[in-house]
Design a protein around this motif. Structure first.
Motif, PDB file in Angstrom:
ATOM      1  N   TYR A   1       0.823  -1.220   0.000  1.00 56.82           N
ATOM      2  CA  TYR A   1       0.000   0.000   0.000  1.00 56.82           C
ATOM      3  C   TYR A   1       0.855   1.267   0.000  1.00 56.82           C
ATOM      4  CZ  TYR A   1       0.973   0.149   5.059  1.00 56.82           C
ATOM      5  OH  TYR A   1       1.596   0.200   6.267  1.00 56.82           O
ATOM      6  N   TYR A   2       2.121   1.118   0.412  1.00 54.09           N
ATOM      7  CA  TYR A   2       3.017   2.283   0.555  1.00 54.09           C
ATOM      8  C   TYR A   2       3.721   2.615  -0.764  1.00 54.09           C
ATOM      9  CZ  TYR A   2       6.864   4.994   2.688  1.00 54.09           C
ATOM     10  OH  TYR A   2       7.756   5.963   3.047  1.00 54.09           O
TER      11      TYR A   2
ATOM     12  N   TYR B   1       7.640   8.218  -1.656  1.00 57.26           N
ATOM     13  CA  TYR B   1       8.359   8.775  -0.497  1.00 57.26           C
ATOM     14  C   TYR B   1       9.806   8.285  -0.443  1.00 57.26           C
ATOM     15  CZ  TYR B   1       3.972  10.472   1.444  1.00 57.26           C
ATOM     16  OH  TYR B   1       2.807  11.151   1.644  1.00 57.26           O
TER      17      TYR B   1
ATOM     18  N   TYR C   1       8.980  17.790  -0.715  1.00 57.45           N
ATOM     19  CA  TYR C   1       7.741  17.485   0.008  1.00 57.45           C
ATOM     20  C   TYR C   1       7.157  18.676   0.793  1.00 57.45           C
ATOM     21  CZ  TYR C   1       4.625  15.647   3.553  1.00 57.45           C
ATOM     22  OH  TYR C   1       3.542  15.465   4.383  1.00 57.45           O
TER      23      TYR C   1
ATOM     24  N   ARG D   1      -0.284  21.806  11.518  1.00 56.87           N
ATOM     25  CA  ARG D   1       0.501  20.897  12.379  1.00 56.87           C
ATOM     26  C   ARG D   1       0.561  21.452  13.808  1.00 56.87           C
ATOM     27  NH1 ARG D   1       4.242  20.921   7.649  1.00 56.87           N
ATOM     28  NH2 ARG D   1       4.011  18.918   6.635  1.00 56.87           N
TER      29      ARG D   1
ATOM     30  N   ALA E   1       5.228   8.529  11.897  1.00 61.37           N
ATOM     31  CA  ALA E   1       5.270   8.973  10.492  1.00 61.37           C
ATOM     32  C   ALA E   1       5.694  10.450  10.470  1.00 61.37           C
ATOM     33  CB  ALA E   1       3.937   8.749   9.800  1.00 61.37           C
TER      34      ALA E   1
ATOM     35  N   GLY F   1       7.886  11.989   8.870  1.00 61.27           N
ATOM     36  CA  GLY F   1       8.258  12.588   7.585  1.00 61.27           C
ATOM     37  C   GLY F   1       9.533  13.399   7.698  1.00 61.27           C
TER      38      GLY F   1
ATOM     39  N   ASP G   1       9.474   6.720  10.911  1.00 63.15           N
ATOM     40  CA  ASP G   1       8.860   6.805   9.579  1.00 63.15           C
ATOM     41  C   ASP G   1       9.386   5.627   8.757  1.00 63.15           C
ATOM     42  OD1 ASP G   1       7.430   9.362   7.977  1.00 63.15           O
ATOM     43  OD2 ASP G   1       8.464   7.933   6.667  1.00 63.15           O
ATOM     44  N   LEU G   2       8.635   5.297   7.705  1.00 63.06           N
ATOM     45  CA  LEU G   2       9.094   4.208   6.822  1.00 63.06           C
ATOM     46  C   LEU G   2      10.154   4.683   5.840  1.00 63.06           C
ATOM     47  CD1 LEU G   2       6.084   2.041   5.525  1.00 63.06           C
ATOM     48  CD2 LEU G   2       8.307   1.223   6.295  1.00 63.06           C
TER      49      LEU G   2
ATOM     50  N   GLY H   1      10.994   2.531  10.470  1.00 63.00           N
ATOM     51  CA  GLY H   1      10.179   1.364  10.810  1.00 63.00           C
ATOM     52  C   GLY H   1       8.771   1.528  10.291  1.00 63.00           C
ATOM     53  N   ASN H   2       7.986   0.471  10.496  1.00 61.66           N
ATOM     54  CA  ASN H   2       6.598   0.472  10.051  1.00 61.66           C
ATOM     55  C   ASN H   2       5.711   0.759  11.261  1.00 61.66           C
ATOM     56  OD1 ASN H   2       4.041  -0.113   9.122  1.00 61.66           O
ATOM     57  ND2 ASN H   2       4.696  -1.877   7.920  1.00 61.66           N
ATOM     58  N   ALA H   3       4.818   1.724  11.135  1.00 61.14           N
ATOM     59  CA  ALA H   3       3.948   2.101  12.252  1.00 61.14           C
ATOM     60  C   ALA H   3       2.991   0.982  12.639  1.00 61.14           C
ATOM     61  CB  ALA H   3       3.170   3.368  11.905  1.00 61.14           C
TER      62      ALA H   3
ATOM     63  N   VAL I   1       0.738  13.106  12.260  1.00 60.60           N
ATOM     64  CA  VAL I   1       0.194  14.187  11.419  1.00 60.60           C
ATOM     65  C   VAL I   1       0.162  13.745   9.945  1.00 60.60           C
ATOM     66  CG1 VAL I   1       0.577  16.572  10.675  1.00 60.60           C
ATOM     67  CG2 VAL I   1       1.086  15.922  13.034  1.00 60.60           C
ATOM     68  N   PHE I   2      -1.008  13.857   9.336  1.00 64.42           N
ATOM     69  CA  PHE I   2      -1.212  13.604   7.893  1.00 64.42           C
ATOM     70  C   PHE I   2      -0.816  12.188   7.469  1.00 64.42           C
ATOM     71  CE2 PHE I   2      -0.045  18.395   7.429  1.00 64.42           C
ATOM     72  CZ  PHE I   2      -1.328  18.775   7.790  1.00 64.42           C
ATOM     73  N   LEU I   3      -0.986  11.211   8.365  1.00 65.81           N
ATOM     74  CA  LEU I   3      -0.661   9.824   7.999  1.00 65.81           C
ATOM     75  C   LEU I   3      -1.902   9.031   7.597  1.00 65.81           C
ATOM     76  CD1 LEU I   3       1.096   7.182   7.939  1.00 65.81           C
ATOM     77  CD2 LEU I   3       0.559   6.926  10.358  1.00 65.81           C
TER      78      LEU I   3
END
Ligand SMILES: C[S@@+](CC[C@H](N)C(=O)[O-])C[C@H]1O[C@@H](n2cnc3c(N)ncnc32)[C@H](O)[C@@H]1O
Length: 352
Positions: free
Chosen positions: A125-126, A137, A146, A162, A190, A192, A213-214, A239-241, A257-259
């Motif tokens: 999905y990423y 990303y 970004y 934010r 995340a 960013g 963040d990933l 890492g993965n949330a 924020v905005f994830l």
């Protein structure tokens, strides 16, 4: 500098950013239709009152942002925090990127990455060109563009939106007044390029801050931004949330924020469950993300147009998702919801 003068300066800068972003979007979309006239109209026209309503919401956002800085919740310097060097370096790159972005849109190639980008090990999905971004990303250039792209998208209000997490976070952390400010731990999920962490550092100068963040490229950009400011450097982890790399009950506050609009429904739940696991009893999670249909039915057309203009595959599901239900099913209680401009805020507590 008197308060009135600072306020006027802040409003002037915000309004100028807003006009600049509108001009940018108008010129780029006209240019695009000259180069490549649209075969089908994918978006619906906005009802006339929408622009007026947006301006009123923008004014309320600025008022709240100003008033939080004025009462000392965060330093007024954060209101003027912009990287002019990034603007001059990368704004031209946004224009240079348009031709390949338009080609990608025309050919409906939404999962396209340069051959040198490593895509192994990321969830499916990423691996998307969210907002048609070149390399999603996963590249240095994407990380460099970004912040500017998001400010242009939100008419120069992304940072102000934010900052709306800061007041409820500071308020929520008062429950831990028995420990020293240095013992407070806050995680931004995340994170960013680190904009929220920068604001968190300004608001909680002594706290231990963490960001995950990933995207390795976005984390490098965050590291660069955060190493330029005073205070202890936040600890950044890739890492993965869905599987937060932290101990149970570790953080007094967790923000994101905005994830969530960029996650499929099931993943949203897993991330919320993980946020619950790593939050201390008595601590809180604050989510900032796009408004949903129930927050602003008058913006329904705009919300429906958004995924048609930008590649946002999970947005349609997001705008009618029951986020409060998801938070409750993870175990959070006392959930409050706030709305500012185009964002909503969910403030959820882990029972003490
Ligand atoms: C729209 S950006 C928001 C970034 C930042 N919070 C901000 O305020 O600009 C979404 C971010 O979520 C990250 N992301 C998406 N899915 C993720 C996941 N499963 N785990 C960790 N990070 C993820 C992306 O790499 C990207 O940095």
């Amino acid at each position: 500098m008197s308060d009135n003068f600072t306020k006027l300066a802040y409003e002037t800068v915000q309004q100028s950013q807003s006009y600049f972003a509108v001009a940018h979007k108008t010129i780029s979309s006209r240019l695009r239709s000259l180069v490549d006239p649209p075969v089908e109209q994918k978006t619906k026209p906005l009802p006339p009152q929408v622009l007026q309503e947006m301006q009123q919401r923008l004014n309320r956002l600025m008022e709240a942002d100003w008033s939080d800085a004025e009462r000392g919740l965060y330093p007024a310097s954060l209101l003027f925090d912009r990287s002019w060097s990034d603007f001059f370096l990368y704004y031209p790159a946004i224009w240079l990127d348009f031709p390949q972005m338009w080609e990608r849109v025309k050919q409906k190639r939404y999962q396209e990455f340069s051959p040198e980008i490593e895509t192994e090990g990321y969830p499916g999905y990423y691996l998307q060109n969210f907002h048609y971004q070149t390399d999603g990303y996963l590249s240095e250039m994407s990380a460099n563009l970004y912040d500017l792209q998001v400010e242009l998208l939100f008419n120069g209000t992304a940072d102000a939106m934010r900052r709306r997490i800061l007041a409820p976070l500071k308020q929520g952390l008062t429950g831990f007044s028995g420990i020293s400010p240095r013992q407070i731990r806050v995680l931004d999920v995340a994170c960013g390029t680190g904009r929220t962490l920068k604001f968190l550092r300004g608001t909680l100068p002594l706290a231990s801050l963490y960001g995950m963040d990933l995207s390795p490229a976005y984390l490098r950009k965050a590291n660069q931004l955060l190493s330029e400011i005073p205070g202890e450097l936040p600890q950044l982890l890739q890492g993965n949330a869905e599987e937060l790399p932290y101990l149970d009950n570790y953080f007094h506050g967790v923000t994101s924020v905005f994830l969530f609009h960029e996650l499929p429904g099931g993943v949203r739940q897993r991330v919320i469950n993980e946020c619950f696991r790593v939050t201390q009893p008595g601590g809180l999670l604050i989510i900032c993300d796009s408004i949903q249909l129930s927050d602003a039915p008058e913006f329904k057309v705009m919300m429906e147009n958004f995924p048609a203009i930008f590649h946002e595959p999970y947005y349609k599901n997001y705008i009618s998702d029951d986020l409060v239900g998801r938070l409750e099913s993870a175990g959070f209680t006392n959930i409050e919801s706030q709305v500012y401009f185009m964002s909503k805020y969910l403030i959820a507590r882990k029972p003490a």
